[in-house]
Design a protein around this motif. Structure first.
Motif, mmCIF file in Angstrom:
data_model
loop_
_atom_site.group_PDB
_atom_site.id
_atom_site.type_symbol
_atom_site.label_atom_id
_atom_site.label_comp_id
_atom_site.label_asym_id
_atom_site.label_seq_id
_atom_site.Cartn_x
_atom_site.Cartn_y
_atom_site.Cartn_z
ATOM 1 N N LEU A 167 -3.609 0.406 -3.282
ATOM 2 C CA LEU A 167 -3.428 -0.926 -2.707
ATOM 3 C C LEU A 167 -3.159 -1.859 -3.884
ATOM 4 O O LEU A 167 -3.945 -1.888 -4.836
ATOM 5 C CB LEU A 167 -4.715 -1.325 -1.981
ATOM 6 N N LEU B 245 -2.619 4.563 6.150
ATOM 7 C CA LEU B 245 -4.061 4.275 6.127
ATOM 8 C C LEU B 245 -4.736 4.747 7.418
ATOM 9 O O LEU B 245 -4.111 4.787 8.473
ATOM 10 C CB LEU B 245 -4.289 2.772 5.961
ATOM 11 N N LEU C 170 -9.498 -0.648 3.690
ATOM 12 C CA LEU C 170 -8.603 -1.751 3.333
ATOM 13 C C LEU C 170 -9.323 -3.100 3.329
ATOM 14 O O LEU C 170 -9.188 -3.878 2.384
ATOM 15 C CB LEU C 170 -7.418 -1.786 4.320
ATOM 16 N N VAL D 293 0.850 -1.183 0.000
ATOM 17 C CA VAL D 293 0.000 0.000 0.000
ATOM 18 C C VAL D 293 0.893 1.243 0.000
ATOM 19 O O VAL D 293 1.990 1.220 0.560
ATOM 20 C CB VAL D 293 -0.981 -0.031 1.201
ATOM 21 N N VAL E 257 -7.858 2.858 -2.311
ATOM 22 C CA VAL E 257 -8.557 2.590 -1.050
ATOM 23 C C VAL E 257 -9.596 3.685 -0.825
ATOM 24 O O VAL E 257 -9.292 4.759 -0.330
ATOM 25 C CB VAL E 257 -7.577 2.523 0.143
#
Ligand code: ADP
Ligand code: MG
Length: 363
Positions: free
Chosen positions: A307, A167, A248, A163, A244
């Motif tokens: 991702l 996040l 996730l 990724v 994303v």
């Protein structure tokens, strides 16, 4: 001036007059029944649309028109980035309240142009109608080299999962905004460096730190990873990619064929994600603590990071891409041959990770 005084055609003329103009490969721009452009020779065209609806995606109490415009374009740029494509043009379909001020419309387009201009993306059309609430639907057109385009469906057992960026920040920022709107403090209207709309009932005494300001900004003004997407596509290492937007746990499910959307290529894959390597910002951990930060990273939406899966052994080459892409790229797990989506926590324990990201119409 109210839009009701400008009228539909006055509104369109105002938009056209303020946009950057179409560029030379556009042979017909705003003003005709359709726009026309010269596609790059031998390129695949990419088209995507993403809509933002007042009360569903945004609240004018905590975002201004300019930020809204930036985000409306950014989420579309992100869709092109997720294919490894180059964004070229956009069209904007608007549902506008008649009592909206034309200054708000100007700000909306100023924001869209701010997101579009750094990528060389130009406005070539749209549609305008009146609506009880503000609706902004952007259609974006891009291009990709046919053999280098990256879809959601190419992942294989044994691939590594990566990724970009961090996040959970956007979901963390949204929680702060919602708490502020409920009058629980943590509001954003007085944050230094965060340009949010008026109307938040923030407590003037609340001392909101830079960490919260950062998270709020990640929600209101996400950065699409356009350069990273093109570099990843060109690298030849990437097997599947998605941005994303839902979270996730949901978006990885789309790559694996888990959840409601079946994998176009057939059978279901599985994956193991390692919670200790999920990239978290210092700000997210600082504001929420590590446990909640991980939950926000697993299930929170709207980070607009990329991702992707890559053949094993590509780690060094991908690490080399980080500098050029200007964004960190971290490995968070690997693809398995079935077995569902698993989260491995400290001590090596594994548990099933259910897709719990955002879904419209979910009850
Ligand atoms: P039509 O009746 O053929 O749908 P319109 O009168 O809706 O045409 O639109 C006239 C021109 O203005 C078209 O080129 C269209 O793409 C453009 N346009 C309309 N609304 C917008 C908008 N909100 N943003 C940008 N371009 C727009
Ligand atoms: Mg029309």
């Amino acid at each position: 001036m109210k839009l009701s005084r400008l009228g539909e055609f006055g509104t369109i003329a105002r938009i056209a007059a303020r946009s950057r103009g179409p560029g030379e490969e556009v042979t017909v721009g705003i003003g005709d029944d359709a726009a026309a452009y010269m596609p790059g020779p031998g390129m695949s065209s990419l088209v995507a649309a993403d809509m933002m609806v007042e009360g569903v995606h945004f609240d004018l109490g905590w975002t201004g028109y300019r930020e809204l415009g930036r985000k409306a374009l950014a989420v579309n740029l992100s869709d092109i980035a997720a294919m490894g494509g180059r964004p070229l043009y956009y069209l904007v379909s608007l549902g506008l309240p008649a009592d909206m001020d034309s200054a708000g419309l100007d700000e909306l387009y100023r924001g869209m142009e701010e997101s579009a201009a750094p990528h060389g993306v130009r406005l070539i059309g749209g549609d305008t109608c009146s609506s009880a609430i503000l609706v902004i639907s952007v259609t974006i057109i891009g291009e990709a080299v046919p053999g280098k385009m990256i879809t959601r469906t190419g992942a294989c057992p044994g691939d590594d999962i990566y990724v970009t960026g961090t996040l959970g920040d956007s979901a963390g920022g949204l929680e702060i905004l919602k708490a502020g709107a409920r009058g629980e403090g943590l509001g954003a209207s007085e944050l230094p460096g965060v340009n949010v709309g008026a109307g938040l009932r923030a407590r003037p005494s609340e001392n909101i730190g830079a960490g919260m300001a950062y998270l709020i900004n990640r929600h209101i003004d996400p950065s699409p990873r356009v350069e990273a997407g093109m570099l990843l596509a060109r690298s030849g290492l990437v097997t599947a990619m998605i941005d994303v937007s839902d979270g996730l746990s949901s978006d990885l499910g789309h790559i694996l064929g888990i959840g409601k959307m079946e994998r176009a290529s057939g059978g279901k894959l599985g994956a193991v994600i390692y919670d200790k390597v999920i990239p978290l910002s210092g700000e997210l951990v600082g504001v929420y603590g590590r446990g909640k930060a991980v939950r926000l990273a697993l299930h929170g939406g709207e980070d607009y990071e990329l991702l992707f899966t890559a053949r094993p052994g590509g780690g060094d080459a991908l690490a080399g891409l980080q500098d050029m892409a200007g964004i960190a790229i971290n490995k968070i797990g690997s693809v398995a041959d079935g077995g569902g989506l698993l989260l491995e926590t400290a001590g090596g324990k594994r548990r099933a990770l259910r897709p719990r990201g955002y879904e419209h119409f979910a009850r």
